[in-house]
Write an enzyme that holds these catalytic residues in place. Structure first.
Site, short mmCIF file in Angstrom:
data_model
loop_
_atom_site.label_atom_id
_atom_site.label_comp_id
_atom_site.label_asym_id
_atom_site.label_seq_id
_atom_site.Cartn_x
_atom_site.Cartn_y
_atom_site.Cartn_z
N ALA A 347 27.63 4.51 -29.61
CA ALA A 347 26.39 3.96 -30.14
C ALA A 347 26.45 4.02 -31.66
O ALA A 347 27.30 4.71 -32.23
CB ALA A 347 25.18 4.74 -29.63
N MET A 348 25.56 3.28 -32.30
CA MET A 348 25.50 3.28 -33.76
C MET A 348 24.04 3.26 -34.19
O MET A 348 23.25 2.44 -33.73
CB MET A 348 26.25 2.06 -34.32
CG MET A 348 26.15 1.93 -35.83
SD MET A 348 26.79 3.40 -36.67
CE MET A 348 25.77 3.40 -38.14
N GLU A 349 23.70 4.17 -35.13
CA GLU A 349 22.31 4.47 -35.47
C GLU A 349 21.71 3.51 -36.49
O GLU A 349 20.86 3.92 -37.30
CB GLU A 349 22.21 5.89 -36.02
CG GLU A 349 22.92 6.15 -37.36
CD GLU A 349 24.36 6.62 -37.24
OE1 GLU A 349 24.90 7.16 -38.23
OE2 GLU A 349 24.95 6.42 -36.17
N ASN A 350 22.05 2.23 -36.48
CA ASN A 350 21.45 1.28 -37.41
C ASN A 350 19.93 1.47 -37.43
O ASN A 350 19.28 1.52 -36.38
CB ASN A 350 21.78 -0.15 -36.98
CG ASN A 350 23.24 -0.34 -36.67
OD1 ASN A 350 24.10 -0.13 -37.50
ND2 ASN A 350 23.52 -0.72 -35.43
N HIS A 382 20.50 11.54 -29.73
CA HIS A 382 21.41 11.66 -30.88
C HIS A 382 21.14 10.54 -31.90
O HIS A 382 21.01 10.80 -33.10
CB HIS A 382 22.86 11.60 -30.40
CG HIS A 382 23.87 11.72 -31.49
ND1 HIS A 382 24.52 12.90 -31.79
CD2 HIS A 382 24.34 10.81 -32.39
CE1 HIS A 382 25.35 12.71 -32.80
NE2 HIS A 382 25.25 11.44 -33.18
N GLU A 383 21.05 9.31 -31.42
CA GLU A 383 20.87 8.19 -32.34
C GLU A 383 19.49 8.21 -33.00
O GLU A 383 19.35 7.90 -34.18
CB GLU A 383 21.09 6.86 -31.61
CG GLU A 383 22.45 6.72 -30.95
CD GLU A 383 23.61 7.07 -31.87
OE1 GLU A 383 23.57 6.70 -33.06
OE2 GLU A 383 24.57 7.72 -31.40
N HIS A 386 19.17 10.49 -35.89
CA HIS A 386 19.70 9.92 -37.13
C HIS A 386 18.65 9.14 -37.92
O HIS A 386 18.85 8.91 -39.12
CB HIS A 386 20.85 8.96 -36.81
CG HIS A 386 22.18 9.63 -36.67
ND1 HIS A 386 22.70 10.45 -37.63
CD2 HIS A 386 23.11 9.54 -35.69
CE1 HIS A 386 23.90 10.87 -37.24
NE2 HIS A 386 24.18 10.34 -36.06
N GLU A 405 26.40 13.79 -38.78
CA GLU A 405 26.69 13.86 -37.35
C GLU A 405 26.46 15.24 -36.74
O GLU A 405 26.03 15.35 -35.60
CB GLU A 405 28.14 13.41 -37.10
CG GLU A 405 28.43 11.97 -37.51
CD GLU A 405 27.59 10.96 -36.74
OE1 GLU A 405 27.00 11.34 -35.72
OE2 GLU A 405 27.53 9.80 -37.17
#
Length: 960
Positions: A347-350, A382-383, A386, A405
């Site tokens: 995943a990516m926290e954009n 988690h995301e 962020h 992280e």
């Protein structure tokens, strides 16, 4: 307006362009990023214009970083991706314009940023005049765009730098890229993005460093009927009451092409790596929580099947928890989360538009397991963590990845625990985080959490920082010093409030923790900065040795190979400030006792008749060793009444003993003796710890004469567990209530079948055969499918494999496809395994994002290990150049494919592989390759020293 001709040169997209006139100069712009520190001479070609002809000779010192004299204020970007290939070239392209507002801190006559190939001109805000552009050029060994001006920019004045450009919407899963999927027999395209960590420069010219934050104004042009998403809310969205009367989602035509143009609200001030832009045919689920709109986006089929409901339901409680935990409101008007068919990362926290692999976000109530459900909850937590820690406050540079992280990993378990309190997911930290990071941090090829800024420069070096050390080590170190729940929360709130919309270094966090400690009158032996930096600025961790005959307590740098050469100097001489929580048999846990030197004496720990147990519930990041007498007393306790010892410590005793034995600090026999009590154990965490450690024995010994006695011993241990769950579930007809029991039921079936328990093998093959007979009706419990599929595939032949492959290809549920993908590697048929490996070279068969997972799954099969290694050696150059950002996963692939290496011949093959591919390189796997060599050398010594002792012990247990 834009040319679409494109070619590839050395893996870098090069696009044709046309000139644009600014003031008096036509310009050509190219970009690279700094790869080596030296002086560089640039001689731009002559450029003729109506007003001047000139040649510029420029000497500039190459810098590792963008200069800070010029900073971005905002970006105004319009992107138009074509979701159909160009009829002339066959390429998918995007065209774009970008206007950057920039402001100099001092007078400069050069502009440096990052990008590809562009045309540009400059103007001044506020009616002033801008210097004209003399020349622009690319530094060949960098990703810098240098723009030479005919005069200096004025300090404090804002300028606009305008660019037009064309790029390829490739399938490399980096920057702005193309993802494809089939739905109802129709091939569909998603234009999506992955800017993190250094891919924004592939999409638009920008100041591509985390500290150079700016506001982004985004406009997307897309086919009618598709949906455009970005970090901000779409202007004109029905949830946006202010702009709904002035909709900026409009249908229009450009060059005769019908399009929809969607404008978005400006973002908060943020880093380039957090930008997200997506165009798709997706649909969504939504609800409003307070002032925040929550939406889950996915393929229409997935949404219709209800695969997004769980993510939608868990997001609200997690957001609520973090708002309370941080005491800071969620700063955006919406929280979008989207599941992508092609996405290399989990995943990516954009900020405001989080991207996920489908397996991480979607949960199908009919086919997904509770393990899938837990994964979805924890990764969402988690995301979303962020959104504050990482996005609101961001690391200054990539040398401190842990600052983003590590903390997100720490609080993700708290958020998931709040959303699903019955799961007790915080207990799983020991297995998922601590044991995992111990394995890497005990090597001399590990690294400190923080490195010097100028040592982490290249994109591959930056990618290397996103490893288990950065994610898992710091949150255990951080937890050690969570002195009181209030003081930690208070320090986090002050830290986030003070540095909101800016950047920090690690010491900023420790300083705010110190303020909280002082405000709450918490007693610490040293300032927080001193305590934490000994864990952050030096690699590795200690083993604490307790001698219960004398009370002496000592610490030593723990290395799996005690004879290895430590090449990295430590600012603390590999000593740590260690909080020791301990207890004696028959007593409750003692208060913290601090070990602050190499050796100390605690006479309370002296006892020749009672056992002493340290690191209660594994609050500390260290291993514990004892004198032999205390070890024997602990083992006796396990075998008589194991519940007296906390469940997490039962797991840790085995993990410590096995790793201390590998480091030659205790005997291998003692380590093996810690497992004998498992005949009575039914808890998941100790069982999983034992299996994780015995896995190393399988890797080292499954091609030796030790294999069968080892199988027989583990079969003896696991049979009672298998029967326990058979009874608990009324002959496998019910699901255990507790999450950890569900996980351990899987262990029971997997290991019973693997070690040859006939009843288990008959059970799994029968279930799988029933599914083959009625393919539309899979009655296998979703929680058990991973174990059942693998067992049936290993016991079966080509018919079972082909059925599994057919089901994999037709699955519309990502989690089900993932289980089948792993199970296909369980076959014992080498021909099928070779065929399966070959499929990874064809994205139509195995998606690029999954290729390395398939290879590692084959490597984990004792029949497929050598096949996977031969495949990697043969195809390395192809994979390295074609997998794009997928090279991020090369580190884990190298680690898994070489995990069994334990002979001189294998070491030689590995070293030859390294030498033969030195010119190609290893990218983000560079450190993993070094660790593989180190591990192989240690494995060779371990096998030579321990094989006979292990064989004798297993034989003695089978005969008993």
């Amino acid at each position: 307006m834009f040319s679409s001709k494109s070619m590839k040169c050395n893996g870098i997209n090069k696009y044709s362009y046309r000139y644009s006139v600014s003031a008096s100069t036509k310009i050509q712009v190219s970009v690279s990023y700094l790869f080596e520190k030296k002086w560089y001479q640039s001689i731009p070609k002559k450029k003729k214009s109506p007003q001047d002809t000139h040649m510029v000779l420029v000497f500039i010192p190459l810098s590792y970083r963008l200069p800070t004299a010029l900073v971005p204020v905002s970006y105004n970007i319009t992107l138009w991706p074509r979701l159909r290939p160009d009829p002339n070239t066959g390429l998918y392209i995007f065209t774009a314009t970008s206007s950057r507002a920039i402001s100099p801190y001092r007078k400069v006559c050069k502009i440096r940023c990052s990008g590809e190939i562009y045309i540009l001109y400059a103007s001044a805000d506020g009616g002033g005049s801008a210097p004209s552009i003399v020349s622009s050029w690319m530094q060949p060994k960098t990703q810098y765009l240098i723009t030479q001006l005919n005069n200096k920019l004025t300090q404090g004045q804002k300028y606009q730098l305008y660019t037009e450009f064309t790029g390829e919407l490739a399938d490399d899963l980096a920057g702005f890229y193309r993802s494809e999927y089939q739905e109802d027999g129709v091939r569909k395209i998603v234009a999506t993005s992955q800017m993190h960590p250094t891919h924004a420069r592939k999409v638009f010219p920008c100041f591509d460093e985390p500290a150079m934050k700016a506001v982004f104004y985004i406009t997307l042009i897309h086919p009618p009927g598709t949906v455009a998403l970005s970090n901000g809310m779409e202007k004109g969205n029905r949830f946006n009451c202010v702009s709904v009367l002035f909709s900026e989602i409009v249908n229009t035509t450009i060059d005769g092409i019908a399009v929809t143009k969607t404008k978005f609200e400006p973002t908060k001030k943020m880093s380039t790596y957090l930008l997200a832009i997506i165009i798709s045919d997706y649909t969504h689920l939504s609800y409003s929580q307070g002032d925040t709109l929550i939406r889950i986006w996915a393929r229409r089929t997935a949404i219709e099947q209800g695969q997004g409901h769980y993510a939608l339901n868990v997001t609200g409680p997690v957001l609520d928890f973090f708002q309370l935990y941080y005491n800071i409101s969620y700063p955006l008007s919406k929280s979008d989360q989207i599941a992508l068919p092609d996405f290399y990362f989990g995943a990516m926290e954009n900020w405001g538009l989080v991207t996920y692999r489908e397996t991480k976000l979607l949960y199908d109530p009919l086919t997904s397991s509770n393990r899938n459900k837990e994964t979805t909850a924890t990764i969402i937590a988690h995301e979303l963590a962020h959104m504050w820690f990482g996005n609101l406050v961001t690391l200054q540079w990539w040398n401190e990845v842990w600052l983003n992280e590590g903390f997100a990993s720490y609080v993700s378990y708290l958020g998931a625990d709040h959303a699903e309190p019955a799961w007790n997911v915080k207990d799983l930290i020991i297995l998922d985080e601590v044991h995992r990071v111990f394995a890497v941090d005990a090597l001399t090829s590990s690294h400190p959490l923080s490195s010097k800024e100028d040592s982490i420069i290249l994109p591959d070096q930056i990618s290397e920082q996103f490893d288990v050390i950065s994610y898992s080590k710091v949150h255990r170190a951080y937890y050690m010093y969570s002195i009181t729940h209030y003081s930690m929360k208070n320090s986090d709130t002050r830290y986030l409030s003070h540095f909101a919309y800016s950047n920090t270094v690690g010491n900023d966090l420790w300083n705010h923790l110190q303020m909280a400690v002082e405000a709450n009158n918490v007693s610490l032996p040293r300032p927080v900065n001193d305590i934490m930096n000994c864990w952050v600025l030096q690699m590795g961790f200690p083993v604490v040795t307790i001698d219960t005959t004398t009370g002496k307590v000592s610490q030593k740098y723990f290395l799996l190979d005690p004879e290895s050469n430590i090449k990295v100097k430590s600012p603390y001489n590999y000593e740590w400030l260690i909080p020791v929580r301990w207890m004696k048999s028959g007593e409750v846990q003692r208060d913290i006792w601090w070990l602050m030197e190499k050796e100390a004496v605690n006479l309370e720990m002296c006892n020749d008749s009672l056992w002493v147990l340290a690191n209660i519930n594994i609050t500390g990041y260290y291993r514990v060793n004892y004198d032999h007498g205390n070890w024997e007393r602990l083992i006796t306790q396990l075998n008589s009444e194991h519940q007296v010892i906390p469940v997490i410590n039962r797991a840790q005793l085995m993990d410590d003993a096995f790793n201390l034995a590998r480091a030659q600090l205790v005997s291998t026999t003692l380590a093996l003796k810690t497992t004998s009590y498992l005949l009575m154990e039914t808890e998941y965490i100790p069982w999983q710890s034992a299996l994780d450690n015995l896995h190393y024995y399988y890797l080292m010994l499954d091609c030796t004469e030790v294999y069968q006695p080892m199988q027989d011993y583990i079969k003896k241990l696991v049979t009672p567990l298998f029967l326990y769950f058979k009874n608990m579930t009324s002959n496998w007809t019910h699901i255990p209530d507790r999450l950890t029991d569900q996980y351990n039921q899987v262990n029971a079936i997997r290991m019973a079948c693997r070690t040859g328990v006939t009843e288990c093998q008959d059970l799994t093959t029968t279930w799988f055969k029933q599914w083959m007979d009625s393919p539309q009706e899979n009655l296998i419990d979703p929680n058990l499918r991973s174990a059942v599929y693998c067992s049936a595939m290993a016991a079966g032949g080509e018919a079972e494999w082909e059925f599994g492959w057919w089901q994999f290809q037709g699955s519309s549920v990502a989690s089900e496809a993932s289980k089948l993908m792993s199970a296909l590697a369980c076959t014992k048929n080498k021909t099928l395994l070779e065929r399966y490996l070959s499929y990874t070279l064809n994205p139509a068969m195995i998606r690029k994002q999954d290729a390395t997972s398939v290879i590692t799954s084959v490597a984990s099969n004792r029949v497929g290990h050598s096949l996977a290694w031969d495949f990697v050696r043969k195809q390395w150059e192809y994979m390295f150049t074609q997998y794009g950002v997928g090279s991020f996963s090369f580190a884990s692939m190298i680690s898994e494919v070489t995990a069994r290496f334990s002979t001189e011949a294998e070491l030689q093959q590995l070293e030859e592989f390294v030498e033969e591919n030195s010119a190609v390189g290893f990218g983000s796997a560079t450190l993993a390759v070094k660790q593989a060599v180190e591990r192989t050398k240690a494995n060779i010594k371990w096998l030579h020293q321990n094989k006979q002792e292990i064989l004798d012990w297993f034989n003695s247990q089978i005969q008993a």
